[in-house]
Motif scaffolding. Structure first.
Motif, PDB file in Angstrom:
ATOM      1  N   PRO A 111     -37.368 -30.229   4.822  1.00 34.60           N
ATOM      2  CA  PRO A 111     -37.272 -28.891   5.374  1.00 34.60           C
ATOM      3  C   PRO A 111     -36.362 -28.013   4.522  1.00 34.60           C
ATOM      4  O   PRO A 111     -35.362 -28.484   3.992  1.00 34.60           O
ATOM      5  CB  PRO A 111     -36.656 -29.115   6.769  1.00 34.60           C
ATOM      6  CG  PRO A 111     -35.862 -30.366   6.621  1.00 34.60           C
ATOM      7  CD  PRO A 111     -36.627 -31.216   5.634  1.00 34.60           C
ATOM      8  N   VAL A 112     -36.734 -26.762   4.415  1.00 36.80           N
ATOM      9  CA  VAL A 112     -35.924 -25.817   3.660  1.00 36.80           C
ATOM     10  C   VAL A 112     -34.736 -25.430   4.550  1.00 36.80           C
ATOM     11  O   VAL A 112     -34.924 -24.899   5.640  1.00 36.80           O
ATOM     12  CB  VAL A 112     -36.738 -24.564   3.284  1.00 36.80           C
ATOM     13  CG1 VAL A 112     -35.891 -23.622   2.448  1.00 36.80           C
ATOM     14  CG2 VAL A 112     -38.003 -24.958   2.542  1.00 36.80           C
ATOM     15  N   VAL A 113     -33.555 -25.756   4.078  1.00 39.48           N
ATOM     16  CA  VAL A 113     -32.350 -25.475   4.858  1.00 39.48           C
ATOM     17  C   VAL A 113     -31.765 -24.154   4.373  1.00 39.48           C
ATOM     18  O   VAL A 113     -31.414 -24.019   3.197  1.00 39.48           O
ATOM     19  CB  VAL A 113     -31.316 -26.613   4.721  1.00 39.48           C
ATOM     20  CG1 VAL A 113     -30.057 -26.284   5.506  1.00 39.48           C
ATOM     21  CG2 VAL A 113     -31.931 -27.937   5.175  1.00 39.48           C
ATOM     22  N   ILE A 114     -31.707 -23.188   5.285  1.00 38.38           N
ATOM     23  CA  ILE A 114     -31.249 -21.848   4.914  1.00 38.38           C
ATOM     24  C   ILE A 114     -30.016 -21.486   5.731  1.00 38.38           C
ATOM     25  O   ILE A 114     -30.029 -21.534   6.966  1.00 38.38           O
ATOM     26  CB  ILE A 114     -32.355 -20.805   5.144  1.00 38.38           C
ATOM     27  CG1 ILE A 114     -33.628 -21.216   4.404  1.00 38.38           C
ATOM     28  CG2 ILE A 114     -31.896 -19.432   4.669  1.00 38.38           C
ATOM     29  CD1 ILE A 114     -34.805 -20.301   4.673  1.00 38.38           C
ATOM     30  N   ARG A 115     -28.974 -21.136   5.014  1.00 37.04           N
ATOM     31  CA  ARG A 115     -27.717 -20.735   5.652  1.00 37.04           C
ATOM     32  C   ARG A 115     -27.282 -19.395   5.051  1.00 37.04           C
ATOM     33  O   ARG A 115     -27.726 -19.031   3.954  1.00 37.04           O
ATOM     34  CB  ARG A 115     -26.623 -21.776   5.386  1.00 37.04           C
ATOM     35  CG  ARG A 115     -26.952 -23.166   5.903  1.00 37.04           C
ATOM     36  CD  ARG A 115     -25.846 -24.139   5.519  1.00 37.04           C
ATOM     37  NE  ARG A 115     -26.209 -25.510   5.754  1.00 37.04           N
ATOM     38  CZ  ARG A 115     -26.084 -26.136   6.916  1.00 37.04           C
ATOM     39  NH1 ARG A 115     -25.570 -25.507   7.956  1.00 37.04           N
ATOM     40  NH2 ARG A 115     -26.456 -27.388   7.051  1.00 37.04           N
ATOM     41  N   PRO A 116     -26.384 -18.706   5.734  1.00 45.45           N
ATOM     42  CA  PRO A 116     -25.860 -17.461   5.138  1.00 45.45           C
ATOM     43  C   PRO A 116     -25.023 -17.786   3.901  1.00 45.45           C
ATOM     44  O   PRO A 116     -24.571 -18.927   3.734  1.00 45.45           O
ATOM     45  CB  PRO A 116     -25.003 -16.859   6.257  1.00 45.45           C
ATOM     46  CG  PRO A 116     -24.728 -17.974   7.197  1.00 45.45           C
ATOM     47  CD  PRO A 116     -25.828 -18.967   7.060  1.00 45.45           C
ATOM     48  N   LEU A 117     -24.827 -16.802   3.046  1.00 46.33           N
ATOM     49  CA  LEU A 117     -23.979 -16.999   1.876  1.00 46.33           C
ATOM     50  C   LEU A 117     -22.624 -17.517   2.325  1.00 46.33           C
ATOM     51  O   LEU A 117     -22.010 -16.936   3.233  1.00 46.33           O
ATOM     52  CB  LEU A 117     -23.760 -15.668   1.150  1.00 46.33           C
ATOM     53  CG  LEU A 117     -24.767 -15.224   0.103  1.00 46.33           C
ATOM     54  CD1 LEU A 117     -24.252 -13.939  -0.548  1.00 46.33           C
ATOM     55  CD2 LEU A 117     -25.065 -16.284  -0.927  1.00 46.33           C
ATOM     56  N   PRO A 118     -22.127 -18.590   1.723  1.00 45.29           N
ATOM     57  CA  PRO A 118     -20.829 -19.123   2.144  1.00 45.29           C
ATOM     58  C   PRO A 118     -19.684 -18.191   1.732  1.00 45.29           C
ATOM     59  O   PRO A 118     -19.778 -17.470   0.743  1.00 45.29           O
ATOM     60  CB  PRO A 118     -20.749 -20.466   1.405  1.00 45.29           C
ATOM     61  CG  PRO A 118     -21.692 -20.354   0.263  1.00 45.29           C
ATOM     62  CD  PRO A 118     -22.764 -19.388   0.673  1.00 45.29           C
ATOM     63  N   GLY A 119     -18.643 -18.218   2.529  1.00 49.97           N
ATOM     64  CA  GLY A 119     -17.432 -17.478   2.175  1.00 49.97           C
ATOM     65  C   GLY A 119     -17.381 -16.054   2.684  1.00 49.97           C
ATOM     66  O   GLY A 119     -16.435 -15.328   2.378  1.00 49.97           O
ATOM     67  N   PHE A 120     -18.391 -15.642   3.444  1.00 46.28           N
ATOM     68  CA  PHE A 120     -18.401 -14.282   3.987  1.00 46.28           C
ATOM     69  C   PHE A 120     -18.509 -14.353   5.513  1.00 46.28           C
ATOM     70  O   PHE A 120     -19.186 -15.239   6.041  1.00 46.28           O
ATOM     71  CB  PHE A 120     -19.590 -13.480   3.447  1.00 46.28           C
ATOM     72  CG  PHE A 120     -19.549 -13.260   1.968  1.00 46.28           C
ATOM     73  CD1 PHE A 120     -18.832 -12.202   1.438  1.00 46.28           C
ATOM     74  CD2 PHE A 120     -20.219 -14.114   1.111  1.00 46.28           C
ATOM     75  CE1 PHE A 120     -18.786 -11.994   0.070  1.00 46.28           C
ATOM     76  CE2 PHE A 120     -20.177 -13.916  -0.267  1.00 46.28           C
ATOM     77  CZ  PHE A 120     -19.462 -12.853  -0.786  1.00 46.28           C
ATOM     78  N   PRO A 121     -17.876 -13.406   6.211  1.00 45.78           N
ATOM     79  CA  PRO A 121     -18.021 -13.383   7.677  1.00 45.78           C
ATOM     80  C   PRO A 121     -19.480 -13.148   8.066  1.00 45.78           C
ATOM     81  O   PRO A 121     -20.164 -12.316   7.462  1.00 45.78           O
ATOM     82  CB  PRO A 121     -17.144 -12.195   8.107  1.00 45.78           C
ATOM     83  CG  PRO A 121     -16.269 -11.885   6.949  1.00 45.78           C
ATOM     84  CD  PRO A 121     -17.004 -12.336   5.719  1.00 45.78           C
TER      85      PRO A 121
END
Ligand code: FES
Length: 102
Positions: free
Chosen positions: A82-92
């Motif tokens: 599965p394609v795991v998609i998260r927000p850019l790390p290090g930003f609120p």
């Protein structure tokens, strides 16, 4: 195509969680952004940014399978599922994949 996408609604959620999706591959789903846009038709609560769709503006930057990239120039054929998609790390996180870029 199977995707696991980070979700977060600050009005409802204590912390982000992963939501699983499965969507048929469409003939025009060349880039990950194409898939996300179709997914949004099915689930209009899913939030992410996009603008130019040409890899120029950077608004659809996100973490894709552990690497930061732009959804509009990420080929679906090159993604392991599965394609795991998260927000850019290090930003609120503002909501789902939308972060405060300052
Ligand atoms: S939408 Fe502008 S870089 Fe992807």
């Amino acid at each position: 195509m199977k995707l696991s996408i980070s979700r977060f609604n600050p009005e409802r959620d204590q912390r982000p969680y992963m939501q699983e999706y499965e969507i048929e591959r469409g003939s025009s789903d060349h880039m990950l952004l194409d898939v996300l846009l179709r997914l949004k038709v099915e689930d209009d609560t899913l939030s992410f940014r996009k603008s130019c769709r040409e890899g120029v503006c950077g608004s659809d930057a996100m973490n894709i399978n552990g690497r930061n990239g732009l959804a509009c120039i990420t080929r679906t054929s090159e993604l392991r599922e599965p394609v795991v998609i998260r927000p850019l790390p290090g930003f609120p996180i503002i909501r789902d994949l939308v972060v405060m870029l300052q």
